[in-house]
Design a protein around this motif. Structure first.
Motif, PDB file in Angstrom:
ATOM      1  N   SER A  43       0.822  -1.209   0.000  1.00  0.00           N
ATOM      2  CA  SER A  43       0.000   0.000   0.000  1.00  0.00           C
ATOM      3  C   SER A  43       0.856   1.259   0.000  1.00  0.00           C
ATOM      4  O   SER A  43       0.434   2.303  -0.494  1.00  0.00           O
ATOM      5  CB  SER A  43      -0.971   0.005   1.185  1.00  0.00           C
ATOM      6  OG  SER A  43      -0.291   0.204   2.399  1.00  0.00           O
ATOM      7  N   THR A  46       1.597   1.491  -3.851  1.00  0.00           N
ATOM      8  CA  THR A  46       0.462   1.623  -4.769  1.00  0.00           C
ATOM      9  C   THR A  46      -0.550   2.663  -4.325  1.00  0.00           C
ATOM     10  O   THR A  46      -1.431   3.023  -5.095  1.00  0.00           O
ATOM     11  CB  THR A  46      -0.273   0.274  -4.916  1.00  0.00           C
ATOM     12  OG1 THR A  46      -0.841  -0.091  -3.653  1.00  0.00           O
ATOM     13  CG2 THR A  46       0.662  -0.817  -5.410  1.00  0.00           C
ATOM     14  N   LYS A  47      -0.467   3.117  -3.077  1.00  0.00           N
ATOM     15  CA  LYS A  47      -1.421   4.079  -2.493  1.00  0.00           C
ATOM     16  C   LYS A  47      -2.837   3.502  -2.447  1.00  0.00           C
ATOM     17  O   LYS A  47      -3.807   4.226  -2.420  1.00  0.00           O
ATOM     18  CB  LYS A  47      -1.429   5.410  -3.253  1.00  0.00           C
ATOM     19  CG  LYS A  47      -0.097   6.057  -3.425  1.00  0.00           C
ATOM     20  CD  LYS A  47       0.418   6.601  -2.138  1.00  0.00           C
ATOM     21  CE  LYS A  47       1.644   7.460  -2.354  1.00  0.00           C
ATOM     22  NZ  LYS A  47       2.890   6.814  -2.040  1.00  0.00           N
ATOM     23  N   TRP A  48      -2.953   2.168  -2.441  1.00  0.00           N
ATOM     24  CA  TRP A  48      -4.254   1.512  -2.361  1.00  0.00           C
ATOM     25  C   TRP A  48      -4.163   0.362  -1.365  1.00  0.00           C
ATOM     26  O   TRP A  48      -3.201  -0.397  -1.348  1.00  0.00           O
ATOM     27  CB  TRP A  48      -4.672   0.955  -3.719  1.00  0.00           C
ATOM     28  CG  TRP A  48      -6.001   0.286  -3.666  1.00  0.00           C
ATOM     29  CD1 TRP A  48      -7.217   0.885  -3.732  1.00  0.00           C
ATOM     30  CD2 TRP A  48      -6.260  -1.114  -3.533  1.00  0.00           C
ATOM     31  NE1 TRP A  48      -8.209  -0.058  -3.632  1.00  0.00           N
ATOM     32  CE2 TRP A  48      -7.658  -1.292  -3.512  1.00  0.00           C
ATOM     33  CE3 TRP A  48      -5.447  -2.231  -3.417  1.00  0.00           C
ATOM     34  CZ2 TRP A  48      -8.240  -2.531  -3.386  1.00  0.00           C
ATOM     35  CZ3 TRP A  48      -6.040  -3.474  -3.288  1.00  0.00           C
ATOM     36  CH2 TRP A  48      -7.422  -3.607  -3.286  1.00  0.00           C
ATOM     37  N   CYS A  49      -5.175   0.258  -0.522  1.00  0.00           N
ATOM     38  CA  CYS A  49      -5.226  -0.814   0.475  1.00  0.00           C
ATOM     39  C   CYS A  49      -6.667  -1.310   0.571  1.00  0.00           C
ATOM     40  O   CYS A  49      -7.592  -0.493   0.684  1.00  0.00           O
ATOM     41  CB  CYS A  49      -4.742  -0.278   1.818  1.00  0.00           C
ATOM     42  SG  CYS A  49      -4.788  -1.496   3.130  1.00  0.00           S
ATOM     43  N   PRO A  50      -6.889  -2.610   0.530  1.00  0.00           N
ATOM     44  CA  PRO A  50      -8.251  -3.128   0.623  1.00  0.00           C
ATOM     45  C   PRO A  50      -8.961  -2.699   1.904  1.00  0.00           C
ATOM     46  O   PRO A  50     -10.169  -2.484   1.907  1.00  0.00           O
ATOM     47  CB  PRO A  50      -8.070  -4.646   0.595  1.00  0.00           C
ATOM     48  CG  PRO A  50      -6.707  -4.895   0.084  1.00  0.00           C
ATOM     49  CD  PRO A  50      -5.901  -3.678   0.355  1.00  0.00           C
ATOM     50  N   VAL A  53     -11.022   0.524   1.645  1.00  0.00           N
ATOM     51  CA  VAL A  53     -12.354   0.378   1.041  1.00  0.00           C
ATOM     52  C   VAL A  53     -13.362   0.016   2.134  1.00  0.00           C
ATOM     53  O   VAL A  53     -14.457   0.584   2.208  1.00  0.00           O
ATOM     54  CB  VAL A  53     -12.332  -0.700  -0.070  1.00  0.00           C
ATOM     55  CG1 VAL A  53     -13.718  -0.942  -0.624  1.00  0.00           C
ATOM     56  CG2 VAL A  53     -11.362  -0.304  -1.175  1.00  0.00           C
ATOM     57  N   ARG A  56     -14.001   3.018   4.404  1.00  0.00           N
ATOM     58  CA  ARG A  56     -14.882   3.994   3.750  1.00  0.00           C
ATOM     59  C   ARG A  56     -16.340   3.556   3.858  1.00  0.00           C
ATOM     60  O   ARG A  56     -17.218   4.369   4.127  1.00  0.00           O
ATOM     61  CB  ARG A  56     -14.502   4.141   2.274  1.00  0.00           C
ATOM     62  CG  ARG A  56     -13.697   5.361   1.997  1.00  0.00           C
ATOM     63  CD  ARG A  56     -13.466   5.587   0.513  1.00  0.00           C
ATOM     64  NE  ARG A  56     -12.092   6.030   0.369  1.00  0.00           N
ATOM     65  CZ  ARG A  56     -11.091   5.288  -0.058  1.00  0.00           C
ATOM     66  NH1 ARG A  56     -11.275   4.049  -0.423  1.00  0.00           N
ATOM     67  NH2 ARG A  56      -9.890   5.786  -0.131  1.00  0.00           N
ATOM     68  N   GLU A  62     -12.208  10.839   4.629  1.00  0.00           N
ATOM     69  CA  GLU A  62     -10.851  11.107   4.147  1.00  0.00           C
ATOM     70  C   GLU A  62     -10.263  12.255   4.957  1.00  0.00           C
ATOM     71  O   GLU A  62     -10.988  13.083   5.505  1.00  0.00           O
ATOM     72  CB  GLU A  62     -10.884  11.521   2.672  1.00  0.00           C
ATOM     73  CG  GLU A  62     -11.419  10.468   1.728  1.00  0.00           C
ATOM     74  CD  GLU A  62     -10.424   9.374   1.430  1.00  0.00           C
ATOM     75  OE1 GLU A  62      -9.217   9.559   1.660  1.00  0.00           O
ATOM     76  OE2 GLU A  62     -10.870   8.315   0.963  1.00  0.00           O
TER      77      GLU A  62
END
Length: 67
Positions: A43, A46-50, A53, A56, A62
């Motif tokens: 993460s 990639t700046k993304w983490c499951p 999600v 959120r 945010e």
């Protein structure tokens, strides 16, 4: 609580739980600790983490950008 704070909290709690499970139940729980570490590393790139999600969907907001 923001998503970033929630993510840190979740990672910390899950890491501690998996270490305790490895100590008291089975050392195979250390694979879960490794999974958490690998997920945090990916993460960062990639700046993304499951988990983000999920957080959120739970209603966490945010962070506000610093001007």
């Amino acid at each position: 609580m923001t998503i970033n704070e929630g993510l840190r909290l979740m990672a910390g709690v899950l890491t501690l739980v998996s270490i305790l499970l490895a100590h008291y139940v089975s050392p195979y729980w250390l694979f879960f600790t490794g999974f958490i570490a690998v997920n945090l590393i990916q993460s960062a790139f990639t700046k993304w983490c499951p988990a983000m999600v999920i957080l959120r969907k739970l209603g966490l907001k945010e962070e506000k950008p610093v001007a």
